[in-house]
Design a protein around this motif. Structure first.
Motif, PDB file in Angstrom:
ATOM      1  N   THR A 271       0.814  -1.221   0.000  1.00 47.81           N
ATOM      2  CA  THR A 271       0.000   0.000   0.000  1.00 47.81           C
ATOM      3  C   THR A 271       0.847   1.271   0.000  1.00 47.81           C
ATOM      4  O   THR A 271       0.317   2.357   0.207  1.00 47.81           O
ATOM      5  CB  THR A 271      -0.932   0.020   1.228  1.00 47.81           C
ATOM      6  N   VAL A 272       2.153   1.151  -0.216  1.00 48.23           N
ATOM      7  CA  VAL A 272       3.038   2.317  -0.197  1.00 48.23           C
ATOM      8  C   VAL A 272       3.325   2.765  -1.630  1.00 48.23           C
ATOM      9  O   VAL A 272       3.768   1.974  -2.464  1.00 48.23           O
ATOM     10  CB  VAL A 272       4.358   2.011   0.524  1.00 48.23           C
ATOM     11  N   THR A 306      11.455  16.812  -4.879  1.00 46.30           N
ATOM     12  CA  THR A 306      10.516  16.488  -3.805  1.00 46.30           C
ATOM     13  C   THR A 306       9.994  15.079  -4.014  1.00 46.30           C
ATOM     14  O   THR A 306       9.640  14.700  -5.137  1.00 46.30           O
ATOM     15  CB  THR A 306       9.336  17.467  -3.772  1.00 46.30           C
ATOM     16  N   HIS A 307       9.915  14.345  -2.921  1.00 40.38           N
ATOM     17  CA  HIS A 307       9.572  12.925  -3.001  1.00 40.38           C
ATOM     18  C   HIS A 307       8.770  12.589  -1.745  1.00 40.38           C
ATOM     19  O   HIS A 307       9.263  12.759  -0.620  1.00 40.38           O
ATOM     20  CB  HIS A 307      10.894  12.153  -3.093  1.00 40.38           C
ATOM     21  N   THR A 308       7.545  12.148  -1.930  1.00 47.65           N
ATOM     22  CA  THR A 308       6.673  11.865  -0.795  1.00 47.65           C
ATOM     23  C   THR A 308       6.234  10.415  -0.836  1.00 47.65           C
ATOM     24  O   THR A 308       5.778   9.923  -1.870  1.00 47.65           O
ATOM     25  CB  THR A 308       5.432  12.771  -0.802  1.00 47.65           C
ATOM     26  N   GLU A 309       6.386   9.720   0.293  1.00 47.89           N
ATOM     27  CA  GLU A 309       5.972   8.331   0.401  1.00 47.89           C
ATOM     28  C   GLU A 309       4.611   8.264   1.091  1.00 47.89           C
ATOM     29  O   GLU A 309       4.440   8.799   2.188  1.00 47.89           O
ATOM     30  CB  GLU A 309       7.023   7.528   1.176  1.00 47.89           C
ATOM     31  N   PHE A 310       3.671   7.607   0.413  1.00 50.61           N
ATOM     32  CA  PHE A 310       2.300   7.505   0.919  1.00 50.61           C
ATOM     33  C   PHE A 310       2.015   6.093   1.385  1.00 50.61           C
ATOM     34  O   PHE A 310       2.430   5.126   0.751  1.00 50.61           O
ATOM     35  CB  PHE A 310       1.297   7.850  -0.185  1.00 50.61           C
ATOM     36  N   GLU A 311       1.293   5.990   2.479  1.00 46.51           N
ATOM     37  CA  GLU A 311       0.767   4.698   2.914  1.00 46.51           C
ATOM     38  C   GLU A 311      -0.752   4.805   2.948  1.00 46.51           C
ATOM     39  O   GLU A 311      -1.316   5.587   3.713  1.00 46.51           O
ATOM     40  CB  GLU A 311       1.298   4.314   4.295  1.00 46.51           C
TER      41      GLU A 311
END
Length: 706
Positions: A271-272, A306-311
Motif C-alpha cells: 500500500t506504499v 521532492t519525493h513523498t511516500e504515501f501509505e
C-alpha cells in the motif's frame, strides 16, 4: 619522460602525418565514439566505455535507467521492482556510480535509497554514455565505480543549420506493451538558424501491475488476493524540457529547464506509493580560442527535488533535496613536443573547479535521516601526452566536503553534528596502439570518497524498503585503489575486447543486515499527512506512523576487494544482400569483505549473452539469449538466488510515411516466461518473493523522424 617519448616516437614514425594524433585512427579500425566523460574529447579512453543512442537506445529503453542499462558489460541494476533502479557498475552501486545530466551532476535523492527512482526517462534522451571504472578524478569519489551520462541536447553546442538556412526537425514516438498494459509517448522538436537553436521535448508513460509467471499475494484495503502480477508495481510518469542556445563565432551560450513527475508503487509494501517531482535549470556555455586557452566551458545547474511516500493515501515521509552546482573547465592549447617533422608528440590538458551544494530534509513519521546540508568544492587537473603509439594521461583532484546534520526537533534520536573531509584522488592511464588492429589500455587510480549524509546520520525506519537503517557518524573517508587492464582487437566487422580489474578498498562503507530487528513503535514522529489527491502538494498534520517489526541494516567500514573480468566481441557471419552478425558478452565480479572472508551483498553473478542480428533492406531482426548464473556467494544468513536464462527478440521495419521516416518496431522480453529474481536487489533479502523480474511482455511501437 615526455621528451624521451617524443624523441622515440619521432624517430620511429617519420611517416606519420602532421595531423594531431588525437584525430588519427589506425587503418582498419573504426573511430571510437567520443565519450563526454573525457574533458579533452579524446577518441580513446584508458577506461572501458559504452554508448547507447538511436535505435539501440530505443529498443533497450525501459521505464528505469537501471533496467535500460542492465546487461551491458559490467553493468547490472539495483532493481527495486519495475519502477526504481539505478545502474550498478562492477559491483558498486548507490553513490559510487555518478549519474550526470549533460555532463553535470544530476542532483536528486536516488542514491539515498533503492526505492528512489532516477528522475530521467530514456524516451527523451538522445544518448547514454557509460564509463566503467574510476572516474573520480573528474566527478569526485561518487564516481569511483563509474559514470552514466544522459545527454538530451536541450542546450545545443552546435547550430542545426548553417548560413541562411533555417527549419524544424524532430521525432515522435508511441508504443504499447502487454506485460504491464502500458502505453508511452514522446515528442521532440528542434529548430533554429545559424545563430539560434531551440529545443522542446515531452513524454508520458503509463503502466499497470507487471505480469510475472508466479502466484503472488497482494494485500490492500479490500483484503488479500492472489494474482500473477507484482503487487503495487503500477507507474505513471510524465515530463519534458525546453532549451535555447545562442551561437557565435567562437562558442555558444544556452539555457534549459526541465520538469519530471512520477507516481509509482514501491513493491516492498502493498500500500506504499511514491510521488516524486524534479525540476532542473541549467546554463551552459563554451568560449574557444582564447589565446593560450583552447576552450573555456561553464556549466551551472539548479535543481529542486521532492519525493513523498504515501501509505494508503496518506504521507508518512516527505523528502526534499534542493541543490546547485557549478563547473568551470579551461582546456589549454596543445603543446607540440615533437622532435621530428611529423609533430607526433602533443601535450593537452584541462584544469577545472567545481562546487556542489545540497540541502536535504526528510519530514514525517518514517524520517530515517535528519535534515542536512552538503557542500563539496574541488579543484582538478588532467594532462594527456598523445604520441604516435597512443597516449599517457595523468590527473589529480583535491576536494573539501562538508556534511552537516541539523537534527530534527520532532525526533529526539537526531542531533546536530558536522563533519569535514578532504578527499584526494589520482589516476594514471595508458592507451597503446600495438598495431593497426590491437590496442592495450591500462589505468591505475587511487580514489577517495567522503561519506554521504545518510551514511553518517541515518537512524530510523524506512517504510518503502522495509528496513531500519542506522548510519555511522564516525565514518572516515573511503579509500580505494583500482587497476584496470584491457586488450581490444578490431578488424573489419570483427572485434574482441577483454578487461580485467582489481579494486581494493581500505575502509568500504557497507550497509549490511545486523541480524537484529527493530520494533518501530515509538520511533514515529509528528509527521506530514498528505492526502493523495493527485498532486501531492496539499499537506495536513498527522501524528505517528504504523508500528511494525523491521530488519536492522547498519553502515560499517570494512576492508573489501572487488575483482572482475569483462568480455565482448562480435563478427559478421554473412555478407551480401542480407547480413548476419554475431555478438557475445560476459562478465564476472567477485566482492569480498577481506576482514571476514565473507562475500559482499548485492553482487551480480556470472552473466553471459549471445545475440544474432539479421538485416535485409528495411528489415532488422535481433534475437538474444541472456544467461545469469546462480549467486551462491552471499553473506552468511542471506538468501542465495537461482540462475535463469532469458530469451529476448526484436523486429524493426523502416519505411517512408508521408514526409517522415518511420521505424515500426516490436520487442519481446522474457519470451519463455521464466521466473527470475535479481541478486543485486535488496528486495531479495528484505521482501523475499515479492518482486521477481518481469515475465513475458511484448512491446509494439512506431517512431516518426522528420
Amino acid at each position: 619522460m615526455g621528451a624521451f617519448l617524443c624523441f622515440h616516437s619521432a624517430a620511429q614514425t617519420s611517416a606519420v602525418p602532421s595531423t594531431p594524433p588525437a584525430a588519427a585512427v589506425p587503418e582498419g579500425r573504426a573511430p571510437d565514439v567520443i565519450v563526454t566523460g573525457n574533458p579533452l574529447r579524446s577518441t580513446q579512453t584508458a577506461v572501458p566505455a559504452t554508448t547507447l543512442s538511436g535505435t539501440g537506445l530505443l529498443l533497450r529503453g525501459k521505464s528505469t535507467l537501471g533496467e535500460t542499462l542492465d546487461g551491458l558489460p559490467g553493468v547490472a541494476s539495483s532493481y527495486f521492482g519495475p519502477n526504481a533502479s539505478r545502474p550498478s557498475i562492477r559491483g558498486l552501486d548507490g553513490d559510487r556510480v555518478r549519474i550526470l545530466d549533460n555532463g553535470a551532476p544530476a542532483l536528486d535523492a536516488s542514491g539515498l535509497s533503492y526505492d528512489h527512482a532516477v528522475p530521467a526517462d530514456t524516451l527523451v534522451t538522445e544518448r547514454v554514455e557509460v564509463l566503467r571504472g574510476p572516474a573520480a578524478l573528474l566527478y569526485g569519489g561518487s564516481a569511483a565505480g563509474g559514470v552514466v551520462n544522459l545527454i538530451d541536447n536541450r542546450i545545443a553546442a552546435e547550430p542545426l543549420f548553417l548560413g541562411q538556412e533555417s527549419g524544424i526537425t524532430g521525432w515522435a514516438d508511441a508504443s504499447g506493451s502487454s506485460g504491464d498494459s502500458g502505453s508511452a509517448g514522446a515528442v521532440m522538436l528542434e529548430g533554429g538558424t545559424a545563430r539560434f537553436s531551440l529545443h522542446a521535448d515531452a513524454f508520458r508513460r503509463r503502466s499497470g501491475d507487471v505480469a510475472v509467471p508466479a502466484d503472488l499475494t497482494c494485500t490492500r484495503a479490500g483484503g488479500s488476493t492472489t494474482q500473477r502480477r507484482i503487487c503495487n508495481s503500477a507507474n505513471e510518469a510524465e515530463g519534458g524540457g525546453l532549451g535555447a542556445s545562442l551561437h557565435f563565432q567562437k562558442g555558444y551560450l544556452g539555457l534549459s529547464g526541465s520538469d519530471y513527475h512520477s507516481h509509482y508503487g514501491t513493491v516492498a509494501e502493498d500500500t506504499v506509493t511514491i510521488r516524486m517531482r524534479s525540476s532542473r535549470q541549467s546554463l551552459q556555455g563554451e568560449w574557444r580560442d582564447l589565446g593560450s586557452v583552447e576552450a573555456l566551458r561553464v556549466h551551472a545547474t539548479q535543481s529542486q527535488y521532492t519525493h513523498t511516500e504515501f501509505e494508503a493515501g496518506v504521507a508518512g515521509t516527505m523528502f526534499r533535496n534542493d541543490g546547485n552546482g557549478l563547473r568551470i573547465e579551461a582546456r589549454h592549447s596543445p603543446v607540440d613536443l615533437g622532435k621530428g617533422p611529423s609533430g607526433v608528440c602533443i601535450l593537452r590538458g584541462v584544469v577545472g573547479v567545481s562546487r556542489e551544494a545540497a540541502d536535504f530534509s526528510a519530514v514525517g513519521s518514517e524520517a530515517f535521516a535528519p535534515a542536512s546540508r552538503s557542500l563539496n568544492q574541488a579543484l582538478f587537473a588532467h594532462e594527456e601526452l598523445v604520441t604516435s603509439f597512443g597516449s599517457i594521461s595523468l590527473g589529480v583532484r583535491w576536494e573539501q566536503a562538508d556534511v552537516e546534520s541539523f537534527g530534527n526537533p520532532l525526533v529526539a534520536r537526531f542531533t546536530p553534528a558536522a563533519r569535514r573531509f578532504q578527499p584526494a584522488s589520482q589516476a594514471l592511464g595508458l592507451v597503446w596502439n600495438l598495431n593497426p588492429f590491437w590496442r592495450f589500455t591500462a589505468n591505475l587510480a587511487n580514489s577517495e570518497r567522503a561519506p554521504k549524509d545518510y551514511e553518517l546520520f541515518a537512524d530510523g525506519p524506512h517504510l518503502a524498503t522495509n528496513a531500519y537503517e542506522v548510519g555511522l557518524p564516525s565514518a572516515q573517508t573511503e579509500r580505494s585503489t583500482q587497476i584496470d587492464i584491457g586488450l581490444q582487437w578490431q578488424r573489419g566487422k570483427g572485434r574482441f575486447g577483454v578487461s580485467a580489474f582489481f579494486n581494493q578498498f581500505n575502509n568500504y562503507l557497507l550497509l549490511e543486515a545486523t541480524g537484529s530487528t527493530r520494533d518501530t513503535a515509538g520511533n514515529g514522529a509528528a509527521g506530514v499527512g498528505v492526502t493523495d489527491s493527485g498532486n501531492g502538494d496539499n499537506t495536513s498534520a498527522e501524528s505517528g506512523g504504523t508500528a511494525q517489526i523491521m530488519q536492522e541494516f547498519a553502515y560499517r567500514q570494512v576492508p573489501a576487494r572487488f575483482t572482475g573480468l569483462e568480455l565482448t566481441g562480435g563478427t559478421r557471419l554473412r555478407e551480401g544482400v542480407s547480413t548476419l552478425d554475431l555478438e557475445w558478452r560476459a562478465d564476472l565480479v567477485r566482492a569480498t569483505n577481506t576482514a571476514t572472508g565473507q562475500s559482499l551483498p548485492r553482487i551480480a553473478p556470472l552473466r553471459a549473452g549471445v545475440s544474432l542480428l539479421w538485416a535485409r533492406g528495411p528489415w532488422d531482426v535481433r534475437a538474444e539469449v541472456h544467461h545469469v548464473a546462480a549467486q551462491q556467494d552471499v553473506p552468511a544468513g542471506q538468501t542465495a538466488t537461482a540462475g535463469y536464462t532469458l530469451l529476448n527478440a526484436s523486429l524493426g521495419h523502416r519505411m517512408r510515411l508521408y514526409r517522415a521516416d518511420a521505424l515500426w518496431y516490436l520487442r519481446g522480453d522474457n519470451l519463455t516466461d521464466q521466473i527470475a529474481y535479481s541478486a543485486t536487489s535488496i528486495l531479495t533479502q528484505t521482501a523475499p518473493g515479492k518482486a521477481p523480474l518481469p515475465g513475458r511482455s511484448l512491446k509494439f511501437g512506431v517512431r516518426l523522424v522528420f
